[in-house]
Scaffold this motif. Structure first.
Motif, short mmCIF file in Angstrom:
data_model
loop_
_atom_site.label_atom_id
_atom_site.label_comp_id
_atom_site.label_asym_id
_atom_site.label_seq_id
_atom_site.Cartn_x
_atom_site.Cartn_y
_atom_site.Cartn_z
N LYS A 3 0.86 -1.18 0.00
CA LYS A 3 0.00 0.00 0.00
C LYS A 3 0.89 1.22 0.00
CE LYS A 3 -3.87 -0.05 0.51
NZ LYS A 3 -5.04 0.14 1.31
N LEU A 4 0.74 2.09 -1.03
CA LEU A 4 1.54 3.30 -1.12
C LEU A 4 0.91 4.39 -0.28
CD1 LEU A 4 2.34 3.42 -4.92
CD2 LEU A 4 3.86 2.76 -3.08
N GLY A 5 1.76 5.22 0.30
CA GLY A 5 1.29 6.38 1.03
C GLY A 5 0.58 6.02 2.32
N GLU A 6 0.99 4.93 3.00
CA GLU A 6 0.28 4.51 4.20
C GLU A 6 0.40 5.54 5.31
OE1 GLU A 6 -0.55 0.22 5.07
OE2 GLU A 6 1.54 0.09 4.43
N PRO A 10 -4.33 8.04 2.62
CA PRO A 10 -5.18 8.73 1.65
C PRO A 10 -6.62 8.22 1.70
CG PRO A 10 -3.74 7.15 0.57
CD PRO A 10 -3.29 7.24 1.99
N GLU A 11 -7.55 9.13 1.56
CA GLU A 11 -8.96 8.77 1.59
C GLU A 11 -9.61 8.90 0.22
OE1 GLU A 11 -10.67 11.32 4.49
OE2 GLU A 11 -9.73 10.32 6.18
N LEU A 12 -9.04 9.73 -0.63
CA LEU A 12 -9.63 9.97 -1.94
C LEU A 12 -8.87 9.27 -3.06
CD1 LEU A 12 -10.30 13.79 -1.51
CD2 LEU A 12 -11.89 11.90 -1.13
N VAL A 13 -7.68 8.79 -2.79
CA VAL A 13 -6.86 8.08 -3.77
C VAL A 13 -6.32 6.82 -3.10
CG1 VAL A 13 -4.88 8.18 -5.32
CG2 VAL A 13 -6.21 10.26 -4.87
N THR A 23 -1.48 0.21 -9.04
CA THR A 23 -2.81 0.58 -9.50
C THR A 23 -3.32 1.71 -8.61
OG1 THR A 23 -3.29 -1.65 -10.30
CG2 THR A 23 -5.17 -0.20 -9.91
N VAL A 24 -3.58 2.84 -9.22
CA VAL A 24 -4.02 4.04 -8.51
C VAL A 24 -5.50 4.26 -8.84
CG1 VAL A 24 -3.69 6.53 -8.23
CG2 VAL A 24 -1.72 5.04 -8.67
N ARG A 25 -6.33 4.28 -7.81
CA ARG A 25 -7.77 4.44 -8.02
C ARG A 25 -8.26 5.71 -7.35
NH1 ARG A 25 -12.16 2.90 -5.10
NH2 ARG A 25 -10.88 1.59 -3.73
N ILE A 26 -8.90 6.57 -8.15
CA ILE A 26 -9.52 7.78 -7.61
C ILE A 26 -10.87 7.41 -7.01
CG2 ILE A 26 -10.40 10.08 -8.19
CD1 ILE A 26 -8.42 10.09 -10.53
N ASP A 27 -11.12 7.87 -5.78
CA ASP A 27 -12.31 7.43 -5.06
C ASP A 27 -12.98 8.63 -4.38
OD1 ASP A 27 -14.23 5.81 -3.93
OD2 ASP A 27 -12.96 5.17 -2.26
N ARG A 28 -13.57 9.48 -5.22
CA ARG A 28 -14.36 10.60 -4.70
C ARG A 28 -15.73 10.57 -5.37
NH1 ARG A 28 -15.01 16.67 -5.70
NH2 ARG A 28 -15.67 17.42 -3.66
N PRO A 29 -16.60 9.65 -4.92
CA PRO A 29 -17.89 9.50 -5.55
C PRO A 29 -18.75 10.77 -5.36
CG PRO A 29 -17.76 8.23 -3.52
CD PRO A 29 -16.39 8.74 -3.79
N PRO A 30 -19.75 10.96 -6.25
CA PRO A 30 -20.17 10.01 -7.29
C PRO A 30 -19.40 10.13 -8.60
CG PRO A 30 -21.71 11.83 -7.21
CD PRO A 30 -20.72 12.08 -6.10
N PHE A 31 -18.72 11.28 -8.85
CA PHE A 31 -18.15 11.49 -10.17
C PHE A 31 -16.64 11.70 -10.19
CE2 PHE A 31 -22.56 13.24 -10.49
CZ PHE A 31 -23.08 12.23 -11.27
N ILE A 40 -4.36 17.24 -4.08
CA ILE A 40 -3.22 17.09 -3.18
C ILE A 40 -2.90 15.62 -2.95
CG2 ILE A 40 -2.46 17.40 -0.78
CD1 ILE A 40 -3.91 20.11 -0.82
N GLU A 41 -3.92 14.80 -2.70
CA GLU A 41 -3.68 13.38 -2.45
C GLU A 41 -3.13 12.67 -3.68
OE1 GLU A 41 -6.64 11.05 -0.60
OE2 GLU A 41 -6.97 12.45 1.06
N LEU A 42 -3.66 13.00 -4.85
CA LEU A 42 -3.15 12.38 -6.07
C LEU A 42 -1.70 12.76 -6.28
CD1 LEU A 42 -3.66 10.67 -8.58
CD2 LEU A 42 -4.48 12.75 -9.74
N GLY A 43 -1.36 14.02 -6.03
CA GLY A 43 0.03 14.45 -6.16
C GLY A 43 0.95 13.71 -5.22
N GLU A 44 0.51 13.48 -3.99
CA GLU A 44 1.33 12.76 -3.02
C GLU A 44 1.57 11.32 -3.46
OE1 GLU A 44 -0.93 13.23 0.54
OE2 GLU A 44 -0.06 15.20 1.02
N VAL A 45 0.53 10.67 -3.97
CA VAL A 45 0.67 9.28 -4.42
C VAL A 45 1.60 9.20 -5.62
CG1 VAL A 45 -0.57 7.35 -5.46
CG2 VAL A 45 -1.52 8.50 -3.46
N VAL A 46 1.46 10.13 -6.55
CA VAL A 46 2.31 10.13 -7.74
C VAL A 46 3.77 10.33 -7.36
CG1 VAL A 46 2.85 11.39 -9.87
CG2 VAL A 46 0.48 10.86 -9.29
N ARG A 47 4.04 11.22 -6.43
CA ARG A 47 5.44 11.43 -5.99
C ARG A 47 5.99 10.19 -5.32
NH1 ARG A 47 3.31 16.58 -5.16
NH2 ARG A 47 2.76 16.16 -2.99
#
Length: 269
Positions: A3-6, A10-13, A23-31, A40-47
């Motif tokens: 698990k990356l970024g433990e 992260p709550e949204l990624v 595998t990076v999954r964006i999780d901010r429902p519904p869209f 910010i969270e996506l940037g942290e995971v990518v780094r």
């Protein structure tokens, strides 16, 4: 499974690495609309992925009905020039970081990828679409334009005139058209999108890490360079690869077993 970024929880990624494929999954429902927290969270995971030597390929995906539906318009609607300049620059930087990852990146797109969602997909090296996926850069219909890379990356994929037509109309692309004009490389059944993308990523992950990185650098950096500049870059990239173990493994395997049998990442004999 890693698990990356433990530490950041992260709550949204959500990001997991299995057999060198993250595998990076964006999780901010519904869209999966982009707001500051998601960016910010996506940037942290990518780094974190960029710094993880155990990751050799990346899959980015979203939900079953929405890969990502662009920016959160409620948040953007109250911004003025100074605020949107800062906000958009930060989002563009995250997408640029994705495009610059030193390994193959595949966007696995289910449902809709609108506005910033399509810009995110375009930042990947390859796109696998569900057969019912819909992509669009509809910003012109709001009196604005895509600002996180969509205009530049679309033009490089489909050419000047087609990019203008898509951007100026803001119309939607279905999966069939996206495939036909070069926006997507694969179209599969919706239920198979992520597994298909992960299978492709696994093939890349088993390949020669630095040669794949060199190909990505040559194509991306040489796209708008004079031919002479690109050729000089390719010469230096090739020479540099002769310092890698993968070069030794690949060539030794060719002499011993024939082409296509090398097991990269192993110690040369």
């Amino acid at each position: 499974m890693t698990k990356l970024g433990e530490g950041a929880m992260p709550e949204l990624v959500v990001s997991d690495t299995v057999d060198a494929v993250a595998t990076v999954r964006i999780d901010r429902p519904p869209f999966n609309a982009f707001d500051t927290a998601l960016r910010i969270e996506l940037g942290e995971v990518v780094r974190a992925i960029s710094d993880d030597e155990g990751v050799r390929a990346v899959v980015i995906t979203g939900g079953a009905t929405a890969f990502a539906a662009g920016a959160d318009l409620k948040a953007l609607s109250v911004m003025e020039y100074e605020q949107i300049s800062v906000w958009n620059r930060a989002l563009q930087r995250v997408f640029n970081d994705i495009a610059a990852l030193p390994m193959p990146v595949i966007a696995a797109v289910n449902g809709v990828a609108l506005g910033g969602g399509m810009e995110l997909a375009l930042a990947a090296d390859f796109r696998v679409l569900a057969d019912d996926a819909v992509l669009a850069l509809p910003e012109v219909q709001l009196g604005i334009v895509p600002g996180a890379g969509g205009m530049q990356r679309l033009r490089r994929l489909v050419g000047v005139s087609k990019a203008k037509e898509i951007l100026m109309s803001g119309r939607r692309l279905d999966a069939r058209e996206a495939l036909s004009i070069g926006v997507a490389e694969h179209v599969v059944a919706a239920a198979d999108v992520v597994t298909h993308a992960q299978a492709l990523a696994s093939q890349f992950a088993a390949g020669p890490r630095f040669a794949l990185q060199a190909i990505k650098e040559s194509i991306d950096l040489g796209a708008d360079s004079p031919l002479a500049t690109g050729l000089a870059m390719d010469k230096n990239l090739l020479a540099g690869l002769f310092a890698t173990d993968d070069r030794k493994v690949g060539i030794n395997s060719f002499f011993d077993h024939g082409l296509g049998k090398a097991r990269f990442g192993t110690t040369p004999e």
